[in-house]
Scaffold this motif. Structure first.
Motif, mmCIF file in Angstrom:
data_model
loop_
_atom_site.group_PDB
_atom_site.id
_atom_site.type_symbol
_atom_site.label_atom_id
_atom_site.label_comp_id
_atom_site.label_asym_id
_atom_site.label_seq_id
_atom_site.Cartn_x
_atom_site.Cartn_y
_atom_site.Cartn_z
ATOM 1 N N ALA A 1 -5.650 -40.944 -4.920
ATOM 2 C CA ALA A 1 -4.712 -39.897 -5.087
ATOM 3 C C ALA A 1 -3.479 -40.184 -5.622
ATOM 4 O O ALA A 1 -3.198 -39.726 -6.497
ATOM 5 N N PRO A 2 -2.885 -41.166 -4.843
ATOM 6 C CA PRO A 2 -1.635 -41.481 -5.512
ATOM 7 C C PRO A 2 -1.419 -42.193 -6.843
ATOM 8 O O PRO A 2 -0.738 -41.817 -7.702
ATOM 9 N N TYR A 3 -2.556 -42.947 -7.115
ATOM 10 C CA TYR A 3 -2.735 -43.388 -8.549
ATOM 11 C C TYR A 3 -2.930 -42.315 -9.471
ATOM 12 O O TYR A 3 -2.519 -42.220 -10.704
ATOM 13 N N VAL A 4 -3.848 -41.400 -8.956
ATOM 14 C CA VAL A 4 -4.255 -40.196 -10.028
ATOM 15 C C VAL A 4 -2.854 -39.360 -10.218
ATOM 16 O O VAL A 4 -2.506 -38.891 -11.366
ATOM 17 N N LEU A 5 -2.043 -39.117 -8.882
ATOM 18 C CA LEU A 5 -0.856 -38.544 -9.256
ATOM 19 C C LEU A 5 0.179 -39.059 -10.121
ATOM 20 O O LEU A 5 0.720 -38.438 -10.884
ATOM 21 N N ILE A 6 0.305 -40.545 -9.980
ATOM 22 C CA ILE A 6 1.284 -41.185 -10.994
ATOM 23 C C ILE A 6 0.952 -41.233 -12.392
ATOM 24 O O ILE A 6 1.652 -40.842 -13.072
ATOM 25 N N ALA A 7 -0.539 -41.254 -12.495
ATOM 26 C CA ALA A 7 -1.112 -41.054 -13.841
ATOM 27 C C ALA A 7 -0.930 -39.725 -14.559
ATOM 28 O O ALA A 7 -0.321 -39.517 -15.618
ATOM 29 N N SER A 8 -0.979 -38.763 -13.646
ATOM 30 C CA SER A 8 -0.908 -37.441 -14.287
ATOM 31 C C SER A 8 0.562 -37.011 -14.398
ATOM 32 O O SER A 8 0.892 -36.367 -15.546
ATOM 33 N N CYS A 9 1.510 -37.532 -13.610
ATOM 34 C CA CYS A 9 2.893 -37.439 -13.884
ATOM 35 C C CYS A 9 3.242 -38.021 -15.317
ATOM 36 O O CYS A 9 3.968 -37.471 -16.114
ATOM 37 N N LEU A 10 2.858 -39.172 -15.498
ATOM 38 C CA LEU A 10 3.052 -39.792 -16.753
ATOM 39 C C LEU A 10 2.658 -39.308 -17.752
ATOM 40 O O LEU A 10 3.499 -39.223 -19.159
ATOM 41 N N LEU B 1 11.884 -42.938 5.559
ATOM 42 C CA LEU B 1 12.475 -42.572 6.657
ATOM 43 C C LEU B 1 11.551 -41.652 7.640
ATOM 44 O O LEU B 1 11.758 -41.385 8.748
ATOM 45 N N PHE B 2 10.636 -40.927 6.703
ATOM 46 C CA PHE B 2 9.815 -39.751 7.524
ATOM 47 C C PHE B 2 8.375 -40.535 7.829
ATOM 48 O O PHE B 2 7.505 -39.692 7.840
ATOM 49 N N HIS B 3 8.396 -41.720 8.125
ATOM 50 C CA HIS B 3 7.194 -42.418 8.569
ATOM 51 C C HIS B 3 6.331 -42.339 7.413
ATOM 52 O O HIS B 3 5.117 -42.022 7.806
ATOM 53 N N VAL B 4 6.502 -42.618 6.283
ATOM 54 C CA VAL B 4 5.845 -42.590 5.030
ATOM 55 C C VAL B 4 5.422 -43.975 4.616
ATOM 56 O O VAL B 4 6.506 -44.725 4.523
ATOM 57 N N GLN B 5 4.246 -44.320 4.388
ATOM 58 C CA GLN B 5 3.855 -45.630 3.774
ATOM 59 C C GLN B 5 4.501 -45.778 2.519
ATOM 60 O O GLN B 5 4.529 -44.731 1.758
ATOM 61 N N THR B 6 5.005 -46.945 2.059
ATOM 62 C CA THR B 6 5.605 -47.207 0.648
ATOM 63 C C THR B 6 4.891 -46.490 -0.409
ATOM 64 O O THR B 6 5.406 -46.149 -1.451
ATOM 65 N N LEU B 7 3.369 -46.665 -0.362
ATOM 66 C CA LEU B 7 2.757 -46.397 -1.673
ATOM 67 C C LEU B 7 2.956 -44.830 -1.898
ATOM 68 O O LEU B 7 3.305 -44.325 -3.077
ATOM 69 N N TYR B 8 2.849 -43.984 -0.756
ATOM 70 C CA TYR B 8 2.829 -42.639 -0.693
ATOM 71 C C TYR B 8 4.365 -42.296 -1.024
ATOM 72 O O TYR B 8 4.484 -41.417 -1.824
ATOM 73 N N ALA B 9 5.296 -43.036 -0.503
ATOM 74 C CA ALA B 9 6.676 -42.572 -0.822
ATOM 75 C C ALA B 9 6.834 -42.708 -2.281
ATOM 76 O O ALA B 9 7.642 -41.973 -2.761
ATOM 77 N N PHE B 10 6.472 -44.046 -2.712
ATOM 78 C CA PHE B 10 6.665 -44.220 -4.179
ATOM 79 C C PHE B 10 5.971 -43.144 -5.083
ATOM 80 O O PHE B 10 6.511 -42.504 -5.916
ATOM 81 N N ALA B 11 4.741 -42.643 -4.874
ATOM 82 C CA ALA B 11 4.129 -41.547 -5.535
ATOM 83 C C ALA B 11 4.978 -40.347 -5.548
ATOM 84 O O ALA B 11 5.342 -39.727 -6.341
ATOM 85 N N GLY B 12 5.775 -39.984 -4.202
ATOM 86 C CA GLY B 12 6.449 -38.884 -4.302
ATOM 87 C C GLY B 12 7.795 -39.204 -4.803
ATOM 88 O O GLY B 12 8.308 -38.028 -5.629
ATOM 89 N N ALA B 13 8.168 -40.157 -4.882
ATOM 90 C CA ALA B 13 9.310 -40.573 -5.762
ATOM 91 C C ALA B 13 9.096 -40.294 -7.156
ATOM 92 O O ALA B 13 9.941 -39.852 -8.141
ATOM 93 N N VAL B 14 7.817 -40.469 -7.736
ATOM 94 C CA VAL B 14 7.426 -40.402 -9.300
ATOM 95 C C VAL B 14 7.572 -38.830 -9.398
ATOM 96 O O VAL B 14 8.017 -38.194 -10.359
ATOM 97 N N VAL B 15 6.890 -38.016 -8.352
ATOM 98 C CA VAL B 15 6.831 -36.419 -8.707
ATOM 99 C C VAL B 15 8.443 -36.052 -8.793
ATOM 100 O O VAL B 15 8.602 -35.359 -9.698
#
Length: 843
Positions: free
Chosen positions: A412-421, A131-145
């Motif tokens: 960065a999104p993939y590094v972020l997701i991997a780090s969280c996991l 809703l805040f004009h964020v692309q799906t990949l980055y929104a998904f990365a935030g959702a993983v956080v």
């Protein structure tokens, strides 16, 4: 197609997040904490499934001594949306013969439900961030956080229903944005109503978040915002009222159950600050490195959405360190940090917007990177870290995050997701598994510490011998919900929300010791024969090594190698009748045994007319044993010392002694108390689970010398009294009731019926059914009040002659809350029709 990819990605990441637990369950382990997980979460799910399938939707006679399902279990699963969806699926599979809905199934389902729930959290949160004009990949990365946070898996492991709270926050944000941007409150109303039905406790936490979010949105606005502030508040207020109306049928009785619960106030001061290493090994909130870097990256604050999420995140992070905030979110009770998933959501939003709006500026990046590395060095070197290997992994992941945003931001999104996991699975293995649930497995669940075959063998003997409403006093050590686990009518229960009358009955009115001090539970009848007769509990089962503490008048029924079951020689009927009434206020200064005998010889009511007979108080002397008693101060000088009580009773006396006293350990730590062969414990004064009660009454078999033993330390020991119970009152009452006609009773969930053939004028029917708002009665077709009797139970005044009595239970305020919910439903549908016909006038 994008939505399909999102859903597939959500499930894949959720499965990887649960990788260690998937492996652990494949090896025979279960995802349930050894304490509340096995004692409450799994038993309650199994219990509710069985209760609902028996048609008992509102009341269960086997919930302890009996209790309302919504009032006492809405905090857990009784109104949980996720649980009901699970029940629907399990019921379907049960009908098809694909599953057996036993306790083991519910243990196994926790993992499956968690994987699905987390995937749904990812999807909902991605939509919220978009809703805040964020692309799906980055929104998904935030959702993983947000979802792949330590709080989520901690909740799943220890208090599984807590994790449902993660579902509501993104839905609430979507609903709020629809109000602000479109002037449409339909989604917010529906989500708020479902949330209030689902769990009143987390509804409170989430509504606090709604208030914070709305206040921030008053000052941080977007070009697409269409409603003026005053119009927003009108819709917020109206939506809240309508949501309350829609949820009234469940929310009101659940809240009433919480309010009538009895829990002592916190006895010690709450500190203002609590240190916690939130960058490395906090058990509640670990801040991802990417958020630290982005929060220090100044150019991002040009973007409105980043300011919104970053400012809220910083606020929540600061509040994390204050136990007073934990107390606020826990209803101003003892500090609990269950609310901190809110910080994970706002940090996820900041990360989603920050990655989406990333533009590299060398000077700003070097400052942010240097600040991030410095913070991690300070928290790692100065802060309290669990282990250096863990710290090195976290530090390496931080460097990888910094490097990805420098050299290849697209990674960065993939590094972020991997780090969280990696952090998520590491926390699961090192903190949850190794320190808590390493022994939560099939072997433990079938052991004597939980539910052994040998215990069930003896319980089956008792159930075959017992009448339909007769109870067994038995529980596995520390497991007050053993009757639920092992499926029998018992005398113990453990739940955060209980009938407050029963708790005060145990703690103050009758001072029934429960083998240990603790809030949120009751259990056993203190081996007191009078209470066993009064509460229709003629069976007593224990380990063989404590069989000497069997209640008076109980004989061996059956035994195994480790356990023995006993049965009372005599019974009192489930429904007793009496014309003797005692005024409760007149017994305020009476001894516990006097109250017990008054309950036997008549009934204790708010208004009564008879004078109770005091119990037999006897003289005694004391002798010090490796201790010194001077006035009210007892100093014990060995590992187990104290005094011997030498009562002055006739040589041919029979029965029991009731020993009462006030005790407190001056050092403030926990301690045991042994009286004769009976042992109980008291919690440290700093414990948030202590009852803060020092007055005790313990029953012990009659003896020439009764040892009272305590561990080494200094104690205040006051008001020691000894009373003799020869059971003349009990025997007299048994003889009287045996001479009367039998009273047939039928109790099926919310309906209890019985008939009294020949009642004298002024007769009361007394039942061992806990007094609870919601019971109504009819005597010979006419309405009659259900009276609170014997402190925590029920009585009904009868007419002279024959009485056909019908009791019915409905949730508290059933008529008015049903009407309110129907009114809310009508208004909501009217609002939906209005929205279809025209655009909202405020926009």
């Amino acid at each position: 197609m994008k939505n399909v990819i999102l859903i597939v990605a959500a499930f894949l990441v959720s499965i990887v997040a649960h990788a260690f637990f998937i492996y652990y369950q494949s090896q025979g382990g279960y995802i349930a904490g050894p304490n509340d997980g096995l004692s409450q979460m799994v038993p309650f799910k199994h219990f509710l499934y069985e209760t609902f399938h028996k048609g008992n939707l509102v009341y269960a006679e086997d919930f302890g001594f009996g209790g309302g399902v919504i009032t006492q279990l809405a905090y857990y699963y009784a109104t949980s949306v996720v649980f009901w969806l699970t029940v629907a699926v399990v019921s379907l599979f049960d009908v098809l013969g694909l599953v057996t809905p036993d306790l083991e199934l519910w243990l196994q389902l926790a993992l499956v439900v968690s994987i699905v729930r987390l995937a749904v959290v990812f999807v909902l949160t991605t939509y919220a961030y978009r809703l805040f004009h964020v692309q799906t990949l980055y929104a998904f990365a935030g959702a993983v956080v947000y979802g792949v946070s330590v709080m989520y898996i901690r909740h799943v492991t220890f208090w599984e229903f807590f994790a449902d709270a993660f579902l509501w926050v993104p839905l609430l944000v979507i609903g709020l944005e629809r109000i602000i941007r479109l002037g449409r409150a339909d989604l917010f109303i529906a989500v708020s109503a479902l949330m209030l039905v689902n769990n009143f406790y987390f509804a409170y936490i989430n509504l606090v978040f709604v208030l914070v979010y709305v206040l921030f949105r008053q000052f941080i606005r977007f070009p697409e915002d269409r409603l003026r502030r005053r119009h927003q508040w009108m819709l917020y207020s109206g939506s809240g009222v309508l949501a309350l109306l829609l949820s009234a049928f469940a929310f009101v009785p659940a809240t009433y159950g919480f309010l009538q619960n009895e829990r002592p106030s916190l006895a010690h001061d709450i500190p203002w600050l609590r240190p916690d290493n939130v960058l490395y090994d906090s058990t509640i909130l670990i801040i991802p490195a990417v958020f630290v870097l982005l929060a220090l990256y100044r150019p991002l604050y040009r973007h409105t959405a980043f300011r919104l999420f970053a400012s809220m995140s910083l606020l929540f992070i600061v509040l994390h360190f204050s136990p007073h905030v934990g107390s606020f979110f826990n209803g101003f009770s003892a500090p609990q940090f269950r609310w901190e998933y809110l910080a994970s959501f706002t940090m996820g939003g900041a990360v989603a917007v920050g990655l989406s709006q990333w533009r590299f500026e060398m000077r700003a990046f070097l400052i942010a990177a240097a600040g991030t590395v410095t913070l991690y060095l300070l928290f790692g070197l100065v802060g309290d870290v669990a282990s250096w290997p863990v710290s090195l992994v976290i530090f390496f992941l931080m460097l990888a995050t910094v490097a990805s945003l420098w050299w290849k931001p697209a990674l960065a999104p993939y590094v972020l997701i991997a780090s969280c996991l990696i952090v998520f699975n590491g926390y699961t293995k090192l903190i949850l598994h190794d320190k808590s649930i390493v022994n939560t497995n099939e072997a433990f669940v079938n052991s004597s510490s939980y539910d052994s075959a040998e215990q069930r063998e003896l319980i089956d003997v008792v159930k075959a011998d017992a009448g339909p409403l007769e109870r067994l006093d038995w529980m596995v050590h520390l497991r007050n919900n053993t009757p639920i686990v092992q499926s029998f009518l018992g005398t113990s229960l453990y739940s955060s929300i209980l009938n407050g009358n029963l708790l005060t009955f145990y703690w103050r009115d009758l001072e029934i010791d429960m083998l240990r001090e603790s809030v949120s539970r009751y259990g056993t009848l203190g081996n007191r024969a009078n209470l066993h007769h009064l509460l229709s509990s003629p069976y007593w089962m224990r380990n063989q090594n404590v069989s000497s503490e069997v209640p008076y008048g109980f004989d061996l029924l059956a035994e195994t190698e480790r356990y023995a079951a006993y049965e009372s020689e005599t019974r009192l009927p489930f429904v007793r009748t009496t014309t003797s009434t005692y005024r409760q206020a007149d017994l305020e200064d009476a001894s516990v045994l006097t109250r017990e005998q008054a309950m036997l010889s008549g009934v204790i009511l708010e208004d009564g007319s008879d004078t109770p007979t005091p119990a037999q108080s006897i003289d005694f002397t004391t002798e010090d044993v490796e201790a010194a008693l001077v006035g009210d101060t007892l100093r014990v000088t060995s590992e187990e010392g104290g005094i011997d009580l030498i009562p002055d009773v006739p040589e041919d006396a029979i029965g029991d002694l009731y020993v009462s006293f006030n005790i407190r350990k001056l050092e403030g730590d926990g301690f045991f108390i042994k009286l004769g062969g009976y042992r109980t414990t008291r919690k440290p004064e700093a414990s948030i689970y202590r009852t803060d009660l020092t007055s005790m009454t313990l029953r012990t078999p009659l003896a020439d010398r009764v040892p009272l033993r305590l561990p080494e330390g200094t104690y205040t020991l006051e008001n020691v009294t000894v009373e003799w119970e020869d059971y003349a009152t009990l025997e007299s009452v048994i003889d009287e009731t045996d001479a009367r006609p039998e009273i047939p009773v039928t109790w099926d969930g919310p309906d209890l019926d019985f008939t009294v053939e020949e009642a004298a004028p002024g007769t009361y029917a007394v039942l061992p059914v806990p007094f609870e708002r919601g019971w109504s009665a009819r005597v010979n077709g006419e309405k009659r009040d259900v009276l609170q009797a014997n402190y925590a139970f029920s009585a009904i005044q009868l007419d002279e002659g024959r009485n056909d009595v019908e009791l019915t239970y409905r949730p508290p305020f059933f008529t008015i809350t049903t009407a309110l919910s129907l009114l809310g439903l009508g208004l909501f549908f009217g609002y939906l029709l209005y929205l279809r016909r025209k655009e909202h006038p405020f926009t």
